[in-house]
Design a protein around this motif. Structure first.
Motif, PDB file in Angstrom:
ATOM      1  N   ARG A  42       0.821  -1.204   0.000  1.00 51.68           N
ATOM      2  CA  ARG A  42       0.000   0.000   0.000  1.00 51.68           C
ATOM      3  C   ARG A  42       0.861   1.262   0.000  1.00 51.68           C
ATOM      4  N   GLN A  43       1.901   1.252   0.865  1.00 51.70           N
ATOM      5  CA  GLN A  43       2.775   2.428   0.910  1.00 51.70           C
ATOM      6  C   GLN A  43       3.485   2.646  -0.419  1.00 51.70           C
ATOM      7  N   GLN A  44       3.981   1.554  -0.998  1.00 56.72           N
ATOM      8  CA  GLN A  44       4.689   1.670  -2.268  1.00 56.72           C
ATOM      9  C   GLN A  44       3.754   2.127  -3.376  1.00 56.72           C
ATOM     10  N   GLY A  45       2.512   1.597  -3.380  1.00 55.04           N
ATOM     11  CA  GLY A  45       1.546   2.042  -4.386  1.00 55.04           C
ATOM     12  C   GLY A  45       1.215   3.513  -4.253  1.00 55.04           C
ATOM     13  N   ASP A  46       1.050   3.979  -3.004  1.00 50.42           N
ATOM     14  CA  ASP A  46       0.768   5.402  -2.803  1.00 50.42           C
ATOM     15  C   ASP A  46       1.946   6.265  -3.256  1.00 50.42           C
ATOM     16  N   GLU A  47       3.171   5.801  -2.955  1.00 57.49           N
ATOM     17  CA  GLU A  47       4.357   6.573  -3.347  1.00 57.49           C
ATOM     18  C   GLU A  47       4.439   6.702  -4.869  1.00 57.49           C
ATOM     19  N   VAL A  48       4.205   5.593  -5.574  1.00 59.81           N
ATOM     20  CA  VAL A  48       4.308   5.613  -7.034  1.00 59.81           C
ATOM     21  C   VAL A  48       3.235   6.510  -7.635  1.00 59.81           C
ATOM     22  N   THR A  50       1.860   9.077  -6.221  1.00 60.56           N
ATOM     23  CA  THR A  50       2.233  10.467  -5.933  1.00 60.56           C
ATOM     24  C   THR A  50       3.292  10.960  -6.918  1.00 60.56           C
ATOM     25  N   LEU A  51       4.291  10.120  -7.164  1.00 67.46           N
ATOM     26  CA  LEU A  51       5.329  10.507  -8.114  1.00 67.46           C
ATOM     27  C   LEU A  51       4.759  10.683  -9.517  1.00 67.46           C
ATOM     28  N   ALA A  52       3.812   9.802  -9.901  1.00 67.37           N
ATOM     29  CA  ALA A  52       3.209   9.938 -11.221  1.00 67.37           C
ATOM     30  C   ALA A  52       2.465  11.269 -11.345  1.00 67.37           C
ATOM     31  N   ALA A 244      -5.709   2.147 -15.996  1.00 65.17           N
ATOM     32  CA  ALA A 244      -5.843   2.201 -14.544  1.00 65.17           C
ATOM     33  C   ALA A 244      -4.881   3.218 -13.973  1.00 65.17           C
ATOM     34  N   PRO A 245      -5.295   4.032 -12.988  1.00 65.50           N
ATOM     35  CA  PRO A 245      -4.399   5.041 -12.409  1.00 65.50           C
ATOM     36  C   PRO A 245      -3.254   4.417 -11.631  1.00 65.50           C
ATOM     37  N   GLY A 246      -3.404   3.223 -11.084  1.00 68.72           N
ATOM     38  CA  GLY A 246      -2.335   2.592 -10.326  1.00 68.72           C
ATOM     39  C   GLY A 246      -2.662   1.156 -10.012  1.00 68.72           C
ATOM     40  N   THR A 267       4.826   5.447 -17.663  1.00 71.35           N
ATOM     41  CA  THR A 267       4.471   4.680 -16.476  1.00 71.35           C
ATOM     42  C   THR A 267       5.587   4.790 -15.462  1.00 71.35           C
ATOM     43  N   VAL A 268       5.219   5.087 -14.211  1.00 72.88           N
ATOM     44  CA  VAL A 268       6.157   5.124 -13.091  1.00 72.88           C
ATOM     45  C   VAL A 268       6.055   3.800 -12.357  1.00 72.88           C
ATOM     46  N   ALA A 269       7.198   3.164 -12.100  1.00 73.24           N
ATOM     47  CA  ALA A 269       7.199   1.846 -11.471  1.00 73.24           C
ATOM     48  C   ALA A 269       8.187   1.828 -10.327  1.00 73.24           C
ATOM     49  N   ARG A 270       7.815   1.169  -9.236  1.00 77.47           N
ATOM     50  CA  ARG A 270       8.706   0.894  -8.113  1.00 77.47           C
ATOM     51  C   ARG A 270       8.815  -0.623  -8.010  1.00 77.47           C
ATOM     52  N   VAL A 271      10.039  -1.158  -8.113  1.00 76.63           N
ATOM     53  CA  VAL A 271      10.288  -2.603  -8.063  1.00 76.63           C
ATOM     54  C   VAL A 271      11.089  -2.880  -6.806  1.00 76.63           C
TER      55      VAL A 271
END
Length: 678
Positions: A42-48, A50-52, A244-246, A267-271
């Motif tokens: 959830r935190q990582q999804g919110d961060e990505v 926000t960055l997008a 989809a927004p995220g 697309t902004v991605a956090r892996v």
């Protein structure tokens, strides 16, 4: 001292506690890991996301700056390259936001090509940049180009804005290019610090990497990125890169969060590696395991000691049973064996002795019960005995009256004899009140046979052991179904027309009063548009049938019309006969528009029927007056008067039609005036 059973139970308790503790620890560990992973996702999804949004705002800011530049360029400047070049180099401060600027006329001629403030050749433009200029001139809309340049340091994105003449036509296009790593697009400083085992990647819709913690990976392909390649494949297969927004998903070994930027389709991605995310939990889990083992071990030992202490009464019972057998209180065949045998086995032998002693009493009780049942079966009236709300005993006459056999009812709740919970509750309340007031019950009750049909009976109840409903009660039942049916038939005949079987005028008025009383609640719940309608129907040319074919044929016509009307409105309302050839139809929950449609169906159905009597066919019609049950119609007389007047208008209009008054109804019509008009 505890016996063998107590020792076995203590050992079993210790083993069960150890197994349960191990299982609980494993489940808790897995649940904690899953919860931690979900929280990180959830935190990582919110961060990505926000960055997008931040990167998207950068794109939007670039477009706003370009619109400011476009507003400063007039159509005349497109023909003066020197003034246009001066404007872009010195006259507009906003130009400094872009690394390169281009201006082209509507015919595609490139007038200015500034590269880092220096005029360049038109051939220096990349194909993607030329395509963006061409699309803007054709479509007249701003465009964000695909990535231009094939080196990380030169990679850039072009923004275009159309130029309009005084008449609104496209006079040219202005474009600004920004390098990927510049502050105006994807600055490295805007992203949060990189974490161990985690990387932030921005890529285009074709899989080209635009931003990466490793500069060498910029302009590479997402398909070469561990973890991200699987998520990109799934996203491409679903064709939802910009839908989809995220989204956050788990692929083997990685947690991947994706957020799209719709306008440039980036697309902004956090892996993140799952092992790295859960590494902080491993030490905590090991400590929790040791604490759990210690707690479970102590709990198991204490539980075993407690169980041995609690089992002491059972050991004393065993000793007591042996003492009773030793003193001759039981026969040798049933006495418990002395010594340290199993506690439960010893008590079982003791209970066998009790059961043998009580078996003789049970035989005597059974003989007495059989005699009582024989008396109940041969009684000339139905007799039922109830205890604690259940049918304890009943005679054959009562069972036959209710359509059951005796065995089917014995032991069943008294509720079985009633058709519904409401009927049972009402009967119970009546009986309870009668017992409190008189100590007995005498009245008529309606039961339900096994096949569901009602059966009326006169019921007399008396307490068998002690006063009050909790004691056993004897009930005497005398069937009165035929008497009640005769009463109901006489009432039905008083309120129904003998020719058509429909409710007569008096029954109609009673029922309509109920509809009018409930009208306020209906209006509050559904609005006045659904307050209901009343139709007044008068058959056309009915006297011709009476005069030519006779009154028998006329009665047959009335009966057929009654069935025809009932068939049409059975689901929505009801029909009554007022007298002669006049009928009335009531639709309680109906709008005026739907009522007109139903009235037209009734008129057409009557018109389509052509009865034949004495070899001659007759054509009938019906004149219908329809009035909505609005607040202006306050009583039955007012409703009948309004409907009768509408029917009269239908007669005047030529018969065989439907009329609904369109003006305001008179709200002061009294019942006496309506009856006198009638």
């Amino acid at each position: 001292m505890p016996g063998p059973l107590a020792l076995r139970l203590a050992a079993l308790l210790i083993g069960a506690a150890l197994v349960a503790g191990a299982a609980s620890g494993w489940i808790a560990t897995r649940a904690a890991a899953d919860e931690a992973l979900q929280r990180v996702m959830r935190q990582q999804g919110d961060e990505v996301q926000t960055l997008a949004r931040v990167f998207a705002s950068k794109i939007e800011q670039s477009q706003k700056v370009l619109r400011t530049v476009a507003a400063g360029i007039t159509p005349a400047m497109l023909d003066a390259p020197s003034s246009l070049e001066w404007l872009l180099q010195q006259g507009l401060p906003a130009v400094q936001f872009f690394d390169a600027m281009q201006v082209a006329r509507a015919d595609g001629t490139l007038r200015v090509n500034l590269q880092y403030g220096v005029q360049g050749e038109a051939a220096a433009l990349e194909p993607a940049e030329r395509e963006a200029l061409r699309r803007t001139l054709i479509d007249g809309k701003p465009v964000v180009s695909e990535l231009a340049g094939n080196r990380a340091g030169d990679a850039r994105v072009m923004f275009t804005q159309p130029l309009h003449g005084a008449d609104g036509s496209i006079s040219g296009v202005v474009a600004g290019a920004i390098r990927l790593q510049s502050q105006g697009l994807l600055p490295a400083s805007i992203a949060p610090p990189e974490q161990s085992g985690s990387r932030l990647v921005v890529f285009a819709s074709d899989g080209t990497i635009l931003s990466h913690p490793d500069p060498r990976r910029v302009l590479g392909k997402v398909s070469d990125e561990p973890g991200l390649a699987q998520a990109y494949q799934a996203m491409s297969a679903q064709n939802d890169a910009a839908a989809a927004p995220g989204r956050t998903e788990v692929v083997p070994g990685y947690v991947v969060s994706l957020a799209s930027m719709p306008l440039p389709q980036w697309t902004v991605a956090r892996v993140s590696e799952v092992q790295s995310l859960l590494a902080p939990l491993e030490g905590t889990q090991r400590r929790a395991w040791w604490l759990a083992v210690l707690a479970v071990g102590l709990t198991a030992v204490l539980g075993a000691l407690l169980s041995l202490w609690q089992m002491q009464p059972l050991a004393r019972l065993r000793e007591r049973a042996w003492g009773m057998a030793h003193h001759g209180e039981f026969d040798d065949s049933v006495a418990p064996a002395p010594g340290w045998g199993d506690e439960v086995g010893t008590l079982a032998q003791l209970l066998d002795g009790f059961m043998q002693e009580r078996s003789g009493q049970a035989l005597r009780d059974g003989a007495l019960s059989g005699s009582l049942q024989a008396i109940l079966d041969h009684a000339p009236v139905g007799i039922v005995i109830t205890r604690a709300g259940r049918l304890s005993m009943l005679g054959r006459q009562a069972a036959q009256m209710l359509g059951y056999t005796t065995d089917e009812l014995i032991g069943q709740p008294v509720r079985t004899l009633y058709a519904s919970d409401a009927a049972w509750t009402q009967g119970e309340e009546r009986a309870r009140a009668a017992f409190v007031a008189h100590g007995a019950f005498d009245g008529d009750l309606c039961f339900a046979r096994k096949d569901g049909s009602p059966v009326w009976a006169r019921v007399q109840g008396r307490a068998a052991e002690a006063p009050g409903m909790s004691a056993g009660i004897v009930w005497i039942l005398e069937e009165l179904t035929a008497v009640h049916e005769a009463r109901r038939q006489r009432r039905h005949e008083r309120l129904h027309d003998p020719v058509t079987g429909l409710p007569d005028r008096r029954a109609f008025e009673e029922r309509l009063r109920g509809v009018l009383l409930g009208r306020d609640e209906s209006v509050a719940a559904q609005g006045e548009a659904l307050c209901g309608v009343v139709m007044y129907l008068d058959l056309d040319h009915f006297t011709v049938v009476n005069d030519i074919a006779g009154h028998t044929a006329g009665d047959d016509v009335l009966e057929h019309v009654a069935r025809l009307l009932e068939a049409q409105v059975r689901q929505a309302g009801w029909v009554a006969r007022l007298g002669g050839d006049e009928f009335v139809v009531v639709l309680p929950n109906c709008s005026a528009a739907h009522g007109m449609a139903v009235a037209e169906q009734l008129r057409a159905a009557v018109r389509a029927w052509e009865p034949v009597y004495g070899g001659r066919s007759f054509t009938l019609g019906v004149s219908i007056g329809l009035v909505p049950l609005t607040a202006q119609l306050r009583d039955v007389a007012a409703v009948l008067h309004a409907a009768d007047m509408a029917c009269y208008e239908a007669k005047r209009a030529g018969r065989n039609c439907v009329v609904m008054p369109v003006g305001r109804l008179d709200p002061v019509v009294t019942e006496h005036e309506a009856l006198s008009n009638k």
